[in-house]
Design an enzyme around this catalytic site. Structure first.
Site, PDB file in Angstrom:
ATOM      1  N   LYS A  74      91.664   1.386  62.025  1.00 32.05           N
ATOM      2  CA  LYS A  74      90.326   1.320  61.428  1.00 32.05           C
ATOM      3  C   LYS A  74      90.145   2.576  60.589  1.00 32.05           C
ATOM      4  CE  LYS A  74      86.671  -1.399  61.600  1.00 32.05           C
ATOM      5  NZ  LYS A  74      86.635  -2.857  61.758  1.00 32.05           N
ATOM      6  N   GLY A 171      70.978 -12.535  62.719  1.00 33.06           N
ATOM      7  CA  GLY A 171      71.686 -12.018  61.546  1.00 33.06           C
ATOM      8  C   GLY A 171      72.229 -13.164  60.715  1.00 33.06           C
ATOM      9  N   GLY A 173      73.879 -12.894  57.668  1.00 34.81           N
ATOM     10  CA  GLY A 173      74.763 -12.378  56.614  1.00 34.81           C
ATOM     11  C   GLY A 173      75.920 -13.335  56.382  1.00 34.81           C
ATOM     12  N   VAL A 175      78.661 -14.006  57.886  1.00 33.45           N
ATOM     13  CA  VAL A 175      79.133 -14.808  59.013  1.00 33.45           C
ATOM     14  C   VAL A 175      78.009 -15.651  59.606  1.00 33.45           C
ATOM     15  CG1 VAL A 175      80.162 -14.730  61.311  1.00 33.45           C
ATOM     16  CG2 VAL A 175      80.910 -13.101  59.569  1.00 33.45           C
TER      17      VAL A 175
END
Ligand code: NAD
Length: 340
Positions: A74, A171, A173, A175
């Site tokens: 990451k 949420g 967004g 996805v």
């Protein structure tokens, strides 16, 4: 680093762009490390460092449970006023290129298509979407979350009667809106929210979901609560309020602390581990690089249904919450493959 098994942690500072960033490679024992770049307004370098460690380790767990022959990495960028994004992403792209293919990066919170363009200008080791890439990543994640929800409901009820199920999506967004649309399509009643109220209201309407004001979604009686916004949302306060039977979605690290998994189990709520149900984009991105193929949505659903069912069976056999079982199973597999 040795206690938690990290291989490489790099701190970056570029005077030219103002970039401060970390890259962590947790595991390359069976293949390269995969993980996106998160750009976030961290309060300190320490907070950013802790996040990159936590996120990269979770990526290794995600890989082993999804059957991806790679490991976790990451990168995090400390977002701050004055940061020159173009130069910053190009700089980090050169660093990734310099790692020679040990680390493949891609999108995450704060890293959009423009940023990916800048990275691609400097490195081959980046996952892009588009026709000549692995395919849409948000779509893959939403498909995996859908497969996880279906496997969870089958586990609870023996079958899935979508028309009798109420599902809350937190949420809307990339996805969340795809997951909500899919759930509406199979006949579920979907309630959704987004912290950006105007955007959320319009998106909910477009996908056929009912919109509710943010933060009220936690109190709604429902069958499934699907977190698709940010992590850390399951803690002492929300767990007391939630009225779902099943929690499964796409957001990473939804548990504030691992002991909250026990608290949910005590309340009779089945939480599916996020790093099992949100592996769709990883599967698509990693197998594109490793095997040169576009993984179909059907394959993603099959893989994630299988890993979810495996964890649920073990959880039932051991009488422990799925989040704990999945973590231990992943860590045992990581230890075994490191010995090979
Ligand atoms: P996104 O940034 O496109 O969407 C997140 C949405 O959540 C935004 O619309 C935002 O306004 C909303 N939001 C933020 N805080 C909220 C809150 N408190 N309540 C309600 N809404 C809130 O992100 P995404 O790509 O859709 O990813 C969603 C989650 O899934 C993230 O946690 C991400 O890390 C995780 N995830 C995404 C992928 C992927 O393929 N995109 C893969 C694995 C995991």
């Amino acid at each position: 680093m040795s206690r938690e098994g990290f291989e490489e942690v790099v701190g970056l500072h570029d005077r030219n762009s103002g970039l401060r960033a970390f890259i962590a490679i947790h595991d390359t024992s069976v293949g390269p490390a995969f993980g996106g770049i998160r750009r976030w307004g961290y309060l300190s370098e320490r907070a950013a460092l802790m996040d990159v460690l936590r996120l990269s380790r979770a990526m290794t767990r995600k890989c082993v449970l999804a059957g991806v022959p790679g490991g976790g990495g990451k990168a995090v960028i400390l977002d701050e006023p004055g940061l020159d994004l173009e130069k910053a992403y190009r700089y980090i792209g050169r660093c990734v290129e310099g790692m020679g293919g040990r680390f493949y990066t891609g999108p995450d919170v704060g890293t959009d298509d423009d940023a990916l363009d800048r990275l691609s200008a400097e490195t081959r080791f980046v996952t892009r979407t588009g026709d000549d890439g692995p395919g849409e990543l948000g779509e893959a994640t939403a498909a995996g979350a859908f497969a996880g929800i279906r496997a969870g409901l089958e586990h609870l009820d023996g079958e899935v009667d979508w028309s009798a199920r109420r599902i809350v999506v937190q949420g809307l967004g990339g996805v969340g809106q795809r997951l909500a649309r899919r759930l509406v399509e199979v006949g579920a009643s979907v309630v959704a929210t987004d912290i950006d109220v105007e955007y959320g209201r319009a998106t909910a309407k477009a996908v056929g979901a009912e919109f509710v004001e943010p933060s009220t979604e936690v109190d709604l009686p429902c069958d499934v609560f699907a977190p698709c916004a940010l992590g850390g949302i399951l803690h002492d306060v929300t767990i007391e309020r939630l009225q779902a039977r099943l929690i499964a979605g796409a957001a990473n690290n939804v548990l504030a602390k691992i002991h909250h998994a026990d608290k949910l189990a005590e309340r009779g709520v089945l939480l599916l581990p996020d790093f099992v149900t949100n592996a769709g984009a990883l599967i698509r991105g990693a197998l594109w690089h490793l095997e040169g193929r576009q993984v179909s949505i059907e394959e993603i659903e099959t893989r994630i249904a299988a890993s979810t069912t495996e964890v649920l069976s073990l959880s039932a056999a051991e009488g422990r919450p799925p989040a704990r079982v999945a973590r231990d199973l992943a860590d045992a597999r990581i230890a075994a493959r490191r010995k090979r």
